[in-house]
Design a protein around this motif. Structure first.
Motif, short mmCIF file in Angstrom:
data_model
loop_
_atom_site.label_atom_id
_atom_site.label_comp_id
_atom_site.label_asym_id
_atom_site.label_seq_id
_atom_site.Cartn_x
_atom_site.Cartn_y
_atom_site.Cartn_z
N GLN A 185 8.81 4.53 -21.86
CA GLN A 185 7.38 4.44 -21.67
C GLN A 185 6.74 3.78 -22.87
O GLN A 185 7.16 3.90 -24.02
CB GLN A 185 6.80 5.82 -21.36
N GLN A 219 -5.40 -1.03 -20.72
CA GLN A 219 -6.35 -0.54 -19.72
C GLN A 219 -6.40 0.98 -19.78
O GLN A 219 -5.41 1.63 -20.14
CB GLN A 219 -5.92 -0.99 -18.32
N TYR A 222 -7.38 4.39 -17.39
CA TYR A 222 -7.57 4.88 -16.03
C TYR A 222 -7.93 6.36 -16.08
O TYR A 222 -7.54 7.09 -17.00
CB TYR A 222 -6.28 4.71 -15.20
N PHE A 241 -5.44 8.06 -18.64
CA PHE A 241 -4.21 7.36 -18.98
C PHE A 241 -4.52 6.00 -19.59
O PHE A 241 -5.42 5.29 -19.11
CB PHE A 241 -3.38 7.11 -17.71
N LEU A 245 2.13 -2.91 -15.35
CA LEU A 245 1.50 -1.97 -16.25
C LEU A 245 2.44 -0.82 -16.54
O LEU A 245 3.08 -0.30 -15.63
CB LEU A 245 0.22 -1.42 -15.63
N THR A 246 2.51 -0.44 -17.81
CA THR A 246 3.29 0.72 -18.21
C THR A 246 2.33 1.79 -18.69
O THR A 246 1.52 1.55 -19.58
CB THR A 246 4.28 0.34 -19.32
N PHE A 247 2.43 2.97 -18.09
CA PHE A 247 1.48 4.04 -18.35
C PHE A 247 2.02 5.06 -19.35
O PHE A 247 3.21 5.30 -19.42
CB PHE A 247 1.17 4.78 -17.04
N GLY A 248 1.09 5.69 -20.07
CA GLY A 248 1.41 6.82 -20.90
C GLY A 248 1.37 8.09 -20.08
O GLY A 248 1.18 8.05 -18.85
N LYS A 249 1.51 9.23 -20.74
CA LYS A 249 1.56 10.52 -20.04
C LYS A 249 0.19 11.12 -19.82
O LYS A 249 0.06 12.11 -19.11
CB LYS A 249 2.43 11.51 -20.81
N TYR A 300 2.36 -2.54 -5.46
CA TYR A 300 3.28 -1.78 -6.30
C TYR A 300 3.53 -0.40 -5.71
O TYR A 300 2.66 0.17 -5.04
CB TYR A 300 2.69 -1.58 -7.70
N TYR A 350 4.49 3.28 -7.48
CA TYR A 350 4.70 4.06 -8.69
C TYR A 350 5.08 5.49 -8.27
O TYR A 350 4.63 5.99 -7.25
CB TYR A 350 3.43 4.15 -9.54
N LYS A 396 5.22 16.14 -14.54
CA LYS A 396 4.55 16.10 -15.84
C LYS A 396 3.52 14.98 -15.91
O LYS A 396 3.04 14.63 -16.98
CB LYS A 396 5.58 15.95 -16.96
N LYS A 397 3.22 14.40 -14.75
CA LYS A 397 2.20 13.35 -14.61
C LYS A 397 2.63 12.00 -15.17
O LYS A 397 1.78 11.12 -15.32
CB LYS A 397 0.87 13.79 -15.24
N PHE A 398 3.90 11.84 -15.48
CA PHE A 398 4.36 10.55 -15.98
C PHE A 398 4.50 9.58 -14.81
O PHE A 398 5.16 9.87 -13.82
CB PHE A 398 5.69 10.72 -16.70
N LEU A 399 3.86 8.42 -14.97
CA LEU A 399 3.87 7.39 -13.93
C LEU A 399 4.90 6.33 -14.27
O LEU A 399 4.85 5.73 -15.34
CB LEU A 399 2.51 6.70 -13.87
N ILE A 438 6.85 2.80 -12.76
CA ILE A 438 6.86 1.78 -11.71
C ILE A 438 8.22 1.77 -11.03
O ILE A 438 9.26 1.98 -11.67
CB ILE A 438 6.50 0.39 -12.25
N TYR A 488 -5.53 -2.45 -11.72
CA TYR A 488 -4.92 -2.11 -10.44
C TYR A 488 -5.89 -1.22 -9.65
O TYR A 488 -6.66 -0.45 -10.21
CB TYR A 488 -3.64 -1.30 -10.64
#
Lengths: 113, 115
Positions: free
Chosen positions: A2, A33, A35, A88, A101-105, B33, B35, B40-43, B45, B104
């Motif tokens: 991540q 970004q 969110y 996020f 896009l790569t998201f954090g926790k 996409y 996802y 634990k809410k980790f997203l 892709i 997005y």
């Protein structure tokens, strides 16, 4: 692995106070970004800041970006109970043609009335 | 008026079953996409399609197969469901693969529970 890491993981404040969330990332980015995700809902795009920008505003939101420190912050001013949600950060990579896009926790923000 | 719609919203199924999740967007976006959001809410892709062409295929078990009949639709089929597949699956869309100016738009998610 991540890309973004939000800090703190959870934040609880009173209505009317300001909330600040931070995001750190590891590699070069084209943009960053933020969110919002309300409980049980999808993510909603709040704001995008490009790598050549340092600060951006949208209503009660203020985002800063420091590419030398690979970090960003999201400030929500005059918070409301309705701002309670997970926030996020997501990074868009520089270079490459396949943009993702790569998201954090996320940071869970609770605004108490 | 829903921009990105996913069906079903909830899916409870037994291990070993095959299931599909559908996604449609009416925004005129050309990239979609999938996802996965864990407990634990980790997203993370999984896949991305641009104009019906697969452009992102992350390390996902081959039990997961996406299909895009046209640029407004992206479906996800999962074979031989396992307990670890339980998660919330989000569909999203955006303009272009090289576009770096837009965020997005996400659907409201499909909560999959494998029992």
């Amino acid at each position: 692995s991540q890309q973004g890491e939000e800090d703190p993981q959870a934040l609880s404040i009173q209505e009317g106070e300001n909330a600040t969330m931070n995001c750190s990332y590891k590699t070069s980015i084209n943009n960053l970004q933020w969110y919002r995700q309300n409980s049980g809902r999808g993510l909603v795009h709040l704001i995008l800041i490009r790598s050549n920008e340092r600060e951006k505003h949208s209503g009660r939101l203020r985002v800063t970006l420091d590419t030398s420190k690979k970090s960003s912050s999201l400030l929500i001013t005059a918070s409301r109970a309705a701002d309670t949600a997970s926030y996020f950060c997501a990074t868009g990579p520089s270079g490459g043609s396949n943009y993702k896009l790569t998201f954090g926790k996320g940071t869970l923000l609770t605004v108490n009335p | 008026d829903t921009a990105v719609s996913q069906t079903p919203k909830y899916l409870v199924t037994q291990m070993g079953n095959d299931k599909s999740i559908k996604c449609e967007q009416n925004l005129g976006h050309d990239t979609m996409y999938w996802y996965k959001q864990d407990s634990k809410k980790f997203l993370k892709i999984m896949f991305s399609y641009n104009n019906k062409e697969l452009i992102i295929n992350e390390t996902v078990p081959n039990r997961f197969s996406p299909k895009s009949p046209d640029k407004a639709h992206l479906n996800l089929h999962i074979n031989s469901l396992e307990l670890g597949d339980s998660a919330v699956y989000f569909c999203a869309s955006s303009y272009g693969t090289g576009s770096r100016n837009y965020g997005y738009t996400f659907g409201s998610g499909t909560r999959l529970t494998v029992v």
